[in-house]
Design a protein around this motif. Structure first.
Motif, PDB file in Angstrom:
ATOM      1  N   UNK A  86      22.691 -25.845  11.344  1.00  0.00           N
ATOM      2  CA  UNK A  86      21.666 -25.329  12.248  1.00  0.00           C
ATOM      3  C   UNK A  86      20.916 -26.436  12.948  1.00  0.00           C
ATOM      4  N   UNK A  87      20.638 -27.516  12.211  1.00  0.00           N
ATOM      5  CA  UNK A  87      19.897 -28.641  12.778  1.00  0.00           C
ATOM      6  C   UNK A  87      20.671 -29.302  13.916  1.00  0.00           C
ATOM      7  N   UNK A  88      21.981 -29.460  13.728  1.00  0.00           N
ATOM      8  CA  UNK A  88      22.799 -30.153  14.728  1.00  0.00           C
ATOM      9  C   UNK A  88      23.248 -29.261  15.886  1.00  0.00           C
ATOM     10  N   UNK A  89      23.508 -27.987  15.575  1.00  0.00           N
ATOM     11  CA  UNK A  89      24.163 -27.138  16.577  1.00  0.00           C
ATOM     12  C   UNK A  89      23.375 -25.872  16.934  1.00  0.00           C
ATOM     13  N   UNK A  90      22.136 -25.744  16.431  1.00  0.00           N
ATOM     14  CA  UNK A  90      21.302 -24.556  16.664  1.00  0.00           C
ATOM     15  C   UNK A  90      21.871 -23.361  15.889  1.00  0.00           C
ATOM     16  N   UNK A  91      21.159 -22.250  15.928  1.00  0.00           N
ATOM     17  CA  UNK A  91      21.597 -21.077  15.171  1.00  0.00           C
ATOM     18  C   UNK A  91      22.992 -20.642  15.603  1.00  0.00           C
ATOM     19  N   UNK A  92      23.229 -20.677  16.911  1.00  0.00           N
ATOM     20  CA  UNK A  92      24.587 -20.459  17.416  1.00  0.00           C
ATOM     21  C   UNK A  92      24.909 -21.579  18.396  1.00  0.00           C
ATOM     22  N   UNK A  93      26.041 -22.266  18.228  1.00  0.00           N
ATOM     23  CA  UNK A  93      27.190 -21.920  17.379  1.00  0.00           C
ATOM     24  C   UNK A  93      27.143 -22.470  15.955  1.00  0.00           C
ATOM     25  N   UNK A  94      25.983 -22.976  15.504  1.00  0.00           N
ATOM     26  CA  UNK A  94      25.904 -23.532  14.161  1.00  0.00           C
ATOM     27  C   UNK A  94      26.339 -22.559  13.079  1.00  0.00           C
ATOM     28  N   UNK A  95      25.899 -21.302  13.198  1.00  0.00           N
ATOM     29  CA  UNK A  95      26.275 -20.295  12.197  1.00  0.00           C
ATOM     30  C   UNK A  95      27.785 -20.096  12.167  1.00  0.00           C
ATOM     31  N   UNK A  96      28.407 -20.113  13.335  1.00  0.00           N
ATOM     32  CA  UNK A  96      29.866 -19.950  13.402  1.00  0.00           C
ATOM     33  C   UNK A  96      30.575 -21.107  12.709  1.00  0.00           C
ATOM     34  N   UNK A  97      30.110 -22.327  12.940  1.00  0.00           N
ATOM     35  CA  UNK A  97      30.720 -23.492  12.289  1.00  0.00           C
ATOM     36  C   UNK A  97      30.532 -23.420  10.771  1.00  0.00           C
ATOM     37  N   UNK A  98      29.354 -22.988  10.344  1.00  0.00           N
ATOM     38  CA  UNK A  98      29.090 -22.842   8.909  1.00  0.00           C
ATOM     39  C   UNK A  98      30.001 -21.801   8.276  1.00  0.00           C
ATOM     40  N   UNK A  99      30.137 -20.662   8.926  1.00  0.00           N
ATOM     41  CA  UNK A  99      30.976 -19.582   8.392  1.00  0.00           C
ATOM     42  C   UNK A  99      32.436 -20.020   8.337  1.00  0.00           C
ATOM     43  N   UNK A 100      32.895 -20.709   9.374  1.00  0.00           N
ATOM     44  CA  UNK A 100      34.281 -21.182   9.390  1.00  0.00           C
ATOM     45  C   UNK A 100      34.538 -22.166   8.237  1.00  0.00           C
ATOM     46  N   UNK A 101      33.658 -23.136   8.078  1.00  0.00           N
ATOM     47  CA  UNK A 101      33.825 -24.114   7.014  1.00  0.00           C
ATOM     48  C   UNK A 101      33.787 -23.478   5.637  1.00  0.00           C
ATOM     49  N   UNK A 102      32.838 -22.575   5.436  1.00  0.00           N
ATOM     50  CA  UNK A 102      32.702 -21.914   4.137  1.00  0.00           C
ATOM     51  C   UNK A 102      33.908 -21.034   3.839  1.00  0.00           C
ATOM     52  N   UNK A 103      34.403 -20.322   4.839  1.00  0.00           N
ATOM     53  CA  UNK A 103      35.543 -19.426   4.635  1.00  0.00           C
ATOM     54  C   UNK A 103      36.814 -20.200   4.310  1.00  0.00           C
ATOM     55  N   UNK A 104      37.051 -21.282   5.045  1.00  0.00           N
ATOM     56  CA  UNK A 104      38.250 -22.092   4.781  1.00  0.00           C
ATOM     57  C   UNK A 104      38.169 -22.722   3.386  1.00  0.00           C
ATOM     58  N   UNK A 105      37.003 -23.260   3.041  1.00  0.00           N
ATOM     59  CA  UNK A 105      36.834 -23.858   1.720  1.00  0.00           C
ATOM     60  C   UNK A 105      36.980 -22.834   0.606  1.00  0.00           C
ATOM     61  N   UNK A 106      36.404 -21.648   0.807  1.00  0.00           N
ATOM     62  CA  UNK A 106      36.507 -20.585  -0.193  1.00  0.00           C
ATOM     63  C   UNK A 106      37.955 -20.145  -0.360  1.00  0.00           C
ATOM     64  N   UNK A 107      38.684 -20.073   0.738  1.00  0.00           N
ATOM     65  CA  UNK A 107      40.095 -19.675   0.672  1.00  0.00           C
ATOM     66  C   UNK A 107      40.913 -20.700  -0.101  1.00  0.00           C
ATOM     67  N   UNK A 108      40.588 -21.973   0.071  1.00  0.00           N
ATOM     68  CA  UNK A 108      41.312 -23.029  -0.644  1.00  0.00           C
ATOM     69  C   UNK A 108      41.135 -22.894  -2.151  1.00  0.00           C
ATOM     70  N   UNK A 109      39.904 -22.687  -2.603  1.00  0.00           N
ATOM     71  CA  UNK A 109      39.677 -22.574  -4.049  1.00  0.00           C
ATOM     72  C   UNK A 109      40.203 -21.248  -4.587  1.00  0.00           C
ATOM     73  N   UNK A 110      40.184 -20.205  -3.766  1.00  0.00           N
ATOM     74  CA  UNK A 110      40.768 -18.914  -4.143  1.00  0.00           C
ATOM     75  C   UNK A 110      42.264 -19.070  -4.404  1.00  0.00           C
ATOM     76  N   UNK A 111      42.963 -19.747  -3.504  1.00  0.00           N
ATOM     77  CA  UNK A 111      44.406 -19.939  -3.654  1.00  0.00           C
ATOM     78  C   UNK A 111      44.718 -20.836  -4.851  1.00  0.00           C
ATOM     79  N   UNK A 112      43.903 -21.863  -5.053  1.00  0.00           N
ATOM     80  CA  UNK A 112      44.118 -22.752  -6.193  1.00  0.00           C
ATOM     81  C   UNK A 112      43.947 -22.004  -7.507  1.00  0.00           C
ATOM     82  N   UNK A 113      42.912 -21.168  -7.587  1.00  0.00           N
ATOM     83  CA  UNK A 113      42.659 -20.402  -8.805  1.00  0.00           C
ATOM     84  C   UNK A 113      43.754 -19.367  -9.032  1.00  0.00           C
ATOM     85  N   UNK A 114      44.184 -18.722  -7.960  1.00  0.00           N
ATOM     86  CA  UNK A 114      45.252 -17.722  -8.099  1.00  0.00           C
ATOM     87  C   UNK A 114      46.542 -18.376  -8.550  1.00  0.00           C
ATOM     88  N   UNK A 115      46.883 -19.505  -7.946  1.00  0.00           N
ATOM     89  CA  UNK A 115      48.112 -20.195  -8.307  1.00  0.00           C
ATOM     90  C   UNK A 115      48.041 -20.717  -9.734  1.00  0.00           C
TER      91      UNK A 115
END
Length: 243
Positions: A86-115
């Motif tokens: 938010x500090x660097x990119x404002x609420x938008x597109x900062x929120x979009x960048x945050x959601x993208x990063x969190x989703x990709x990271x969450x998917x990585x650990x989800x796949x690792x745990x499943x495997x």
């Protein structure tokens, strides 16, 4: 010959991603705890803004990549990373960048745990009897609702919300969609707090991270939780009525 040599290695190889994640998480908690902090952000704010102004696209890509690493390896500082977005990119597109990063990271650990062990654990739960099997079946019948609930409820730790679905044979696309959409409300709140950090820094204060529990914020989130739980409640009512 192939079976004899590969069989003993498979269990270790399957758990290797989780072992790496665990080791990196421990090292990160020890070595990065003084760097991924609000104080570090405050001290380096001018350098960050200057780099962003000179290299906007590079800053976006580096920021998203850093957020992915923080989430995927369960490193400390996810909240600070959201504020930084938010500090660097404002609420938008900062929120979009945050959601993208969190989703990709969450998917990585989800796949690792499943495997690693989620798939085998899911099969064991499926083949079990009694109460455990009923709980598993109940979750399977309401996967979308349960996935959105664990994302929307602030009390559920983010890393647990990443691991639990991997044990329950949740399809990858459901996990990704529910994560991306489910974390938007909380992410927007914290990103907006980060967008106002310039004034907070000027006053020498710290941000109010408990803002998500204030009535004007938490009540709409509770409303979304109720909507997510509605299908489960309706099924329970119909089941009791024998419909």
């Amino acid at each position: 010959m192939t079976d004899m040599t590969d069989a003993p290695r498979n269990p270790i190889l399957k758990k290797l991603p989780l072992i790496i994640i665990g080791i990196v998480a421990l090292l990160g908690a020890f070595f990065l705890r003084d760097y991924l902090t609000f104080e570090a952000l405050a001290e380096n704010r001018e350098a960050l803004i200057g780099f962003r102004d000179d290299n906007y696209l590079v800053t976006v890509l580096v920021f998203i990549a850093a957020y992915v690493v923080i989430v995927a390896f369960s490193l400390p500082g996810a909240t600070i990373a959201t504020l930084t977005g938010g500090f660097l990119f404002a609420t938008f597109p900062g929120a979009l960048f945050n959601v993208l990063g969190a989703t990709i990271g969450a998917t990585a650990i989800f796949l690792a745990a499943r495997w690693g062990f989620g798939e085998s654990l899911g099969k064991k739960l499926e083949g079990s009897d009694g109460t455990v099997k009923k709980i598993k079946d109940g979750i399977d019948e309401n996967q979308w609702s349960m996935l959105f609930l664990i994302r929307l409820v602030p009390a559920v730790p983010f890393f647990l919300a990443n691991l639990i679905p991997s044990f329950l044979e949740v399809p990858l696309y459901r996990f990704v969609v529910s994560t991306f959409i489910g974390i938007i409300p909380g992410t927007v709140v914290y990103t907006s707090v980060g967008a106002g950090l310039g004034e907070v820094f000027a006053r020498g204060e710290t941000p109010n991270l408990g803002i998500i529990f204030e009535p004007q914020i938490i009540f709409p989130i509770i409303g979304l939780c109720v909507l997510a739980a509605l299908p489960i409640l309706l099924k329970a009512i119909r089941g009791k009525k024998g419909l």
